[in-house]
Design an enzyme around this catalytic site. Structure first.
Site, mmCIF file in Angstrom:
data_model
loop_
_atom_site.group_PDB
_atom_site.id
_atom_site.type_symbol
_atom_site.label_atom_id
_atom_site.label_comp_id
_atom_site.label_asym_id
_atom_site.label_seq_id
_atom_site.Cartn_x
_atom_site.Cartn_y
_atom_site.Cartn_z
ATOM 1 C CD GLU A 95 -2.771 -0.960 3.145
ATOM 2 O OE1 GLU A 95 -2.749 0.038 3.751
ATOM 3 O OE2 GLU A 95 -3.716 -2.158 2.709
ATOM 4 C CB CYS A 116 2.329 7.319 3.868
ATOM 5 S SG CYS A 116 2.432 5.943 4.780
ATOM 6 C CB CYS A 123 5.351 -5.526 9.315
ATOM 7 S SG CYS A 123 7.616 -5.271 11.179
ATOM 8 C CB CYS A 127 3.547 -3.200 16.670
ATOM 9 S SG CYS A 127 5.097 -2.720 16.528
ATOM 10 C CB CYS A 130 0.330 -3.015 14.243
ATOM 11 S SG CYS A 130 1.100 -1.872 11.790
ATOM 12 C CD GLU A 191 11.883 -0.256 11.789
ATOM 13 O OE1 GLU A 191 10.590 -0.708 12.501
ATOM 14 O OE2 GLU A 191 12.402 0.120 11.354
ATOM 15 C CB SER A 222 7.974 5.858 11.022
ATOM 16 O OG SER A 222 8.081 5.531 11.705
ATOM 17 C CB SER A 245 6.622 3.541 16.446
ATOM 18 O OG SER A 245 6.156 4.163 15.321
ATOM 19 C CG LEU A 246 7.845 6.321 22.832
ATOM 20 C CD1 LEU A 246 8.790 5.864 22.406
ATOM 21 C CD2 LEU A 246 8.130 7.619 23.515
ATOM 22 C CG HIS A 247 3.055 3.957 19.868
ATOM 23 N ND1 HIS A 247 3.000 4.990 19.155
ATOM 24 C CD2 HIS A 247 3.315 2.643 18.343
ATOM 25 C CE1 HIS A 247 2.743 4.427 17.202
ATOM 26 N NE2 HIS A 247 2.952 3.100 17.169
ATOM 27 C CG ASN A 321 -6.859 4.934 12.117
ATOM 28 O OD1 ASN A 321 -8.640 5.724 12.004
ATOM 29 N ND2 ASN A 321 -6.058 5.677 11.600
ATOM 30 C CB CYS A 364 0.234 1.615 7.109
ATOM 31 S SG CYS A 364 0.326 2.796 5.209
HETATM 32 N N1 SAH Z 1 7.354 0.216 11.195
HETATM 33 C C1 SAH Z 1 7.695 1.751 11.301
HETATM 34 C C2 SAH Z 1 6.838 2.527 9.915
HETATM 35 C C3 SAH Z 1 5.458 2.057 10.067
HETATM 36 S S1 SAH Z 1 4.408 1.882 11.255
HETATM 37 C C4 SAH Z 1 7.209 2.146 12.761
HETATM 38 O O1 SAH Z 1 6.805 1.492 13.696
HETATM 39 O O2 SAH Z 1 7.591 3.408 12.907
HETATM 40 C C5 SAH Z 1 3.929 3.724 10.918
HETATM 41 C C6 SAH Z 1 2.910 4.592 12.247
HETATM 42 O O3 SAH Z 1 1.545 3.808 11.767
HETATM 43 C C7 SAH Z 1 3.925 3.513 13.576
HETATM 44 O O4 SAH Z 1 3.209 4.565 14.164
HETATM 45 C C8 SAH Z 1 2.992 2.388 13.724
HETATM 46 O O5 SAH Z 1 2.389 2.052 15.298
HETATM 47 C C9 SAH Z 1 1.150 3.809 13.605
HETATM 48 N N2 SAH Z 1 0.041 2.293 13.369
HETATM 49 C C10 SAH Z 1 0.006 1.158 13.060
HETATM 50 N N3 SAH Z 1 -1.635 0.614 13.074
HETATM 51 C C11 SAH Z 1 -2.169 1.955 12.985
HETATM 52 C C12 SAH Z 1 -3.557 2.090 13.878
HETATM 53 N N4 SAH Z 1 -3.711 0.488 13.845
HETATM 54 N N5 SAH Z 1 -3.601 3.349 14.046
HETATM 55 C C13 SAH Z 1 -2.877 4.392 14.125
HETATM 56 N N6 SAH Z 1 -1.602 4.451 13.916
HETATM 57 C C14 SAH Z 1 -1.338 2.804 13.898
HETATM 58 FE FE1 SF4 Z 2 6.272 -3.393 12.149
HETATM 59 FE FE2 SF4 Z 2 5.303 -1.264 12.114
HETATM 60 FE FE3 SF4 Z 2 3.481 -2.482 12.450
HETATM 61 FE FE4 SF4 Z 2 4.726 -2.505 13.986
HETATM 62 S S1 SF4 Z 2 3.238 -0.065 13.600
HETATM 63 S S2 SF4 Z 2 3.933 -4.439 13.457
HETATM 64 S S3 SF4 Z 2 7.231 -2.374 13.280
HETATM 65 S S4 SF4 Z 2 4.325 -1.495 10.668
#
Ligand code: SAH
Ligand code: SF4
Length: 379
Positions: A95, A116, A123, A127, A130, A191, A222, A245-247, A321, A364
């Site tokens: 995507e 993007c 991946c 996480c 995701c 990633e 990112s 991506s800290l979270h 989301n 994504c």
């Molecule tokens: N792997 C890398 C880049 C891709 S993810 C990373 O984790 O940074 C891009 C961003 O989208 C990250 O910050 C990820 O945590 C966030 N993301 C993933 N799923 C999401 C969701 N359902 N809602 C909001 N943000 C999300």
């Molecule tokens: Fe991979 Fe980034 Fe999604 Fe984590 S948030 S599963 S590192 S794409």
């Protein structure tokens, strides 16, 4: 007999292309012509390169592939956030998301867009929230598959414009004065720092004045926090921007949703980021998705503020989301606003994303996941 895997023309640097053309006895200006066809005119076939002699086109076709991405699905309408689902040569799906610049930001309606892009199929980091990691990791994208997301998106936008206005399409005609995509965020599927070599090669092609021409400071990578690769990136000459991506601001909370935190806990991640900061003298961004009942407690704001202050980072708060099949939810607006206020109260520069992005599966990985499951009869 299987043929050896051919190199794609869009994974070559100018020097590599020049060397090949020189070896064939071609005049020096040919490299410029080929690059112009690829990046300025976004040519999708060798035949389109009409100012190259036919024998040279045949030789190029013999030696290199010229892959383009096949558009499978598109979501979202003109002038809004749009999502493109692409099929790669091996059938894998990825995507890209095109986000128009906020006109108010520039004072006028503008043609500026952020794209993007994805860097892997699936991946491996898993996480918990995701969609990209739900079905695991399949493979790294090649440099040309990263580069081509920009070109294919621009082709799609140009042909749409043609349909809407009757304007002659130009992909194989005149030169494009400017890019539709002038900002890149490497925040799609995968990633990026786990596909380091291909990522860097692609970003250099997209950054080069003879290639994509997108400024390094307009490219944000990112990462989920791969400390050794962050250090490696710090040593590169380019001024790419870094988002993390800290979270979660404590290991307890972060490990619960991001398994990578076991390998690189916050102290180690912060040390690598401090190195990056020293090398680049740049603002780092912390992305912090707010997930109801998981990381949205005000107790996270103090350690988050301390980290942001130490690393001179700004914080982007993003309401989660929802992803089909996952139990997580976005907190109420009041909770999000309260979290922002508390952070700001601790002196942090922070923003809260307020637009509704959920309507087109803006996170994504979701469109791909849904399409894969439909194709496989599971959706
Ligand atoms: N792997 C890398 C880049 C891709 S993810 C990373 O984790 O940074 C891009 C961003 O989208 C990250 O910050 C990820 O945590 C966030 N993301 C993933 N799923 C999401 C969701 N359902 N809602 C909001 N943000 C999300
Ligand atoms: Fe991979 Fe980034 Fe999604 Fe984590 S948030 S599963 S590192 S794409």
């Amino acid at each position: 007999m299987t043929r050896p895997v051919m190199t794609d023309i869009k994974s070559l640097t100018r020097e590599e292309l020049e060397a090949q053309l020189k070896a064939w006895g071609e005049p020096a200006y040919r490299a410029g012509q080929v690059l112009d066809w690829l990046y300025a005119r976004r040519a999708a076939t060798w035949e389109a390169m009409t100012n190259l002699p036919k024998p040279l086109r045949a030789k190029l076709a013999e030696q290199f592939t010229l892959h383009t991405l096949e558009l499978v699905r598109q979501q979202g309408a003109h002038d809004t956030t749009r999502k493109f689902l692409w099929r790669l040569a091996d059938g894998s799906l990825i995507e890209s998301v095109l986000i128009p610049a906020n006109p108010a930001l520039y004072g006028e309606a503008s043609d500026r867009h952020t794209l993007c892009v994805s860097t892997q199929v699936g991946c491996a980091y898993g996480c918990k929230f995701c969609a990209s990691g739900l079905d695991g990791w399949k493979r790294n994208l090649n440099p040309e598959e990263i580069v081509e997301q920009v070109l294919a998106t621009e082709r799609a936008v140009a042909s749409e414009r043609h349909q809407a206005t009757g304007e002659t399409p130009t992909p194989t005609g005149t030169r494009h004065p400017s890019r539709t995509v002038n900002n890149l965020v490497i925040m799609g599927m995968g990633e990026p720092l786990a596909n380091y070599e291909h990522l860097l090669k692609a970003l250099r092609l997209l950054n080069a004045p003879w290639g994509g021409g997108i400024g390094a400071r307009k490219i944000t990578i990112s990462t989920s926090g791969l400390a050794p690769q962050i250090r490696r990136l710090a040593a590169e000459p380019e001024q790419f921007r870094l988002a993390v991506s800290l979270h979660g601001a404590t290991d307890e909370v972060r490990t619960r949703i991001m398994p990578v935190n076991r390998k690189y806990p916050i102290t180690e991640l912060a040390a690598a980021l401090a190195d990056y900061q020293r090398a680049k003298d740049q603002l780092i961004t912390f992305e912090y998705i707010l997930i109801a009942g998981v990381n949205d407690g005000l107790d996270q704001t103090r350690p988050l503020a301390a980290l942001a202050e130490r690393l001179h980072a700004k914080v982007n708060l993003i309401p989660y989301n929802a992803v089909e099949g996952l139990p997580w939810a976005r907190p109420t607006e009041a909770v999000c606003e309260g979290f922002l206020a508390a952070l700001e109260g601790h002196g942090v520069t922070a923003t809260l994303r307020r637009e509704k992005g959920g309507d087109i599966d803006a996170a994504c990985g979701q469109l791909r996941l849904r399409t894969e499951r439909e194709i496989n009869g599971a959706g």
